[in-house]
Design an enzyme around this catalytic site. Structure first.
Site, PDB file in Angstrom:
ATOM      1  CB  CYS A 128     -19.340  25.867   9.567  1.00  0.00           C
ATOM      2  SG  CYS A 128     -21.017  25.794   8.954  1.00  0.00           S
ATOM      3  CB  ILE A 130     -25.503  26.786  12.062  1.00  0.00           C
ATOM      4  CG1 ILE A 130     -25.646  26.384  13.532  1.00  0.00           C
ATOM      5  CG2 ILE A 130     -26.274  28.073  11.768  1.00  0.00           C
ATOM      6  CD1 ILE A 130     -25.011  27.351  14.505  1.00  0.00           C
ATOM      7  NE  ARG A 131     -28.239  30.009   5.875  1.00  0.00           N
ATOM      8  CZ  ARG A 131     -27.366  30.838   5.286  1.00  0.00           C
ATOM      9  NH1 ARG A 131     -26.507  31.517   5.993  1.00  0.00           N
ATOM     10  NH2 ARG A 131     -27.359  30.975   3.997  1.00  0.00           N
ATOM     11  N   GLY A 151     -19.417  31.055   9.961  1.00  0.00           N
ATOM     12  CA  GLY A 151     -19.958  32.383   9.732  1.00  0.00           C
ATOM     13  C   GLY A 151     -20.495  32.412   8.316  1.00  0.00           C
ATOM     14  CD  GLU A 152     -23.133  33.543   4.613  1.00  0.00           C
ATOM     15  OE1 GLU A 152     -23.772  33.105   5.585  1.00  0.00           O
ATOM     16  OE2 GLU A 152     -23.169  32.996   3.489  1.00  0.00           O
ATOM     17  CB  SER A 153     -17.768  30.986   3.087  1.00  0.00           C
ATOM     18  OG  SER A 153     -18.913  30.767   2.291  1.00  0.00           O
ATOM     19  CG  HIS A 184     -20.876  25.926  14.047  1.00  0.00           C
ATOM     20  ND1 HIS A 184     -20.272  27.158  14.054  1.00  0.00           N
ATOM     21  CD2 HIS A 184     -21.626  25.886  12.929  1.00  0.00           C
ATOM     22  CE1 HIS A 184     -20.640  27.847  12.988  1.00  0.00           C
ATOM     23  NE2 HIS A 184     -21.463  27.096  12.280  1.00  0.00           N
ATOM     24  CD  GLU A 191     -17.772  26.946  16.592  1.00  0.00           C
ATOM     25  OE1 GLU A 191     -17.489  25.788  16.233  1.00  0.00           O
ATOM     26  OE2 GLU A 191     -18.461  27.717  15.897  1.00  0.00           O
ATOM     27  NE  ARG A 217     -21.590  29.329   0.512  1.00  0.00           N
ATOM     28  CZ  ARG A 217     -22.043  30.561   0.245  1.00  0.00           C
ATOM     29  NH1 ARG A 217     -21.947  31.052  -0.963  1.00  0.00           N
ATOM     30  NH2 ARG A 217     -22.588  31.295   1.195  1.00  0.00           N
TER      31      ARG A 217
HETATM   32  N1  GLN Z   1     -23.845  28.944   5.115  1.00  0.00           N
HETATM   33  C1  GLN Z   1     -22.572  29.505   5.453  1.00  0.00           C
HETATM   34  C2  GLN Z   1     -21.704  29.740   4.214  1.00  0.00           C
HETATM   35  O1  GLN Z   1     -22.044  29.345   3.165  1.00  0.00           O
HETATM   36  C3  GLN Z   1     -21.827  28.641   6.420  1.00  0.00           C
HETATM   37  C4  GLN Z   1     -22.626  28.528   7.670  1.00  0.00           C
HETATM   38  C5  GLN Z   1     -21.816  28.431   8.915  1.00  0.00           C
HETATM   39  O2  GLN Z   1     -20.612  28.704   8.950  1.00  0.00           O
HETATM   40  N2  GLN Z   1     -22.502  28.115   9.967  1.00  0.00           N
HETATM   41  O3  GLN Z   1     -20.693  30.339   4.321  1.00  0.00           O
END
Ligand code: GLN
Length: 191
Positions: free
Chosen positions: A83, A136-137, A51-53, A174, A176, A110
């Site tokens: 992630c 993903i990112r 997700g987004e840390s 990921h 999952e 990151r």
């Molecule tokens: N870019 C996200 C972060 O810095 C991590 C991306 C992800 O969990 N798919 O938190």
């Protein structure tokens, strides 16, 4: 352990998919959204999803979950960070002034793959078995500290994708999001 119960952090990000994979393995899960969820359920393992840390770190503090989870991880609770979850566990972030739990001795960068390559799919060996990996990112594990076992590493670029340190499993992708249960099975076997 016969029938572990796994708590999946569910404040933000891809938590449902982890529950679905674990359901396929016949493992019971519950969502951790607030403190009461931790107090009212048995907890044999913890998943920190992607997700987004930054958002997750902020919510963990605001919901008063941070210290409780940190203590459990420090005491040896098996934890699996994917992630953003890996970022929450990392002891060093090379391009960010923050750290979160900081219990996993790795240096992580990151959003390491830039905008163009932000998301990609590959198949690489994880402990010698080729598994699907969706990025993903994604963060990059730049280096692993003493005692950290490298479980997945690109044979050519030597980039590290998965590590284990004692009770902690961290992957930069990921697992999952693909129809493959082997990495979750490995985590369940850590219990
Ligand atoms: N870019 C996200 C972060 O810095 C991590 C991306 C992800 O969990 N798919 O938190």
């Amino acid at each position: 352990m016969n029938k572990p119960v796994i708590g999946v952090l569910a404040v933000q990000g891809a938590f449902i998919e982890h529950r679905q994979i674990l359901a396929k393995l016949g493992v019971e899960t519950f969502e951790i959204r607030q403190k009461a969820d931790l107090l009212n359920n048995p907890l044999d393992g913890l998943i920190l999803p992607g997700g987004e840390s930054t958002v997750q770190g902020k919510l963990l503090r605001e919901l008063d979950l941070f210290d409780l989870l940190l203590e459990k991880i420090q005491k040896g609770l098996p934890v699996f960070g994917t992630c953003a979850g890996l970022i929450l566990l990392a002891s060093h972030l090379s391009n960010d002034g923050n750290t979160y739990f900081g219990t996993l001795p790795v240096t992580v960068q990151r959003n390491a793959y830039g905008r163009q390559l932000g998301s990609f799919f590959t198949e690489q060996p994880f402990r010698g078995e080729v598994v699907p990996m969706t990025f993903i990112r994604a963060p990059l594990i730049e280096s692993a500290g003493e005692g950290v076992e490298v479980l997945a590493q690109d044979p050519e670029t030597k980039q590290i994708y998965a590590v284990r340190y004692k009770n902690q499993l961290g992957v930069s992708f990921h697992p999952e999001l693909n129809d493959d249960t082997r990495i979750h099975q490995y985590f369940v076997d850590m219990m």
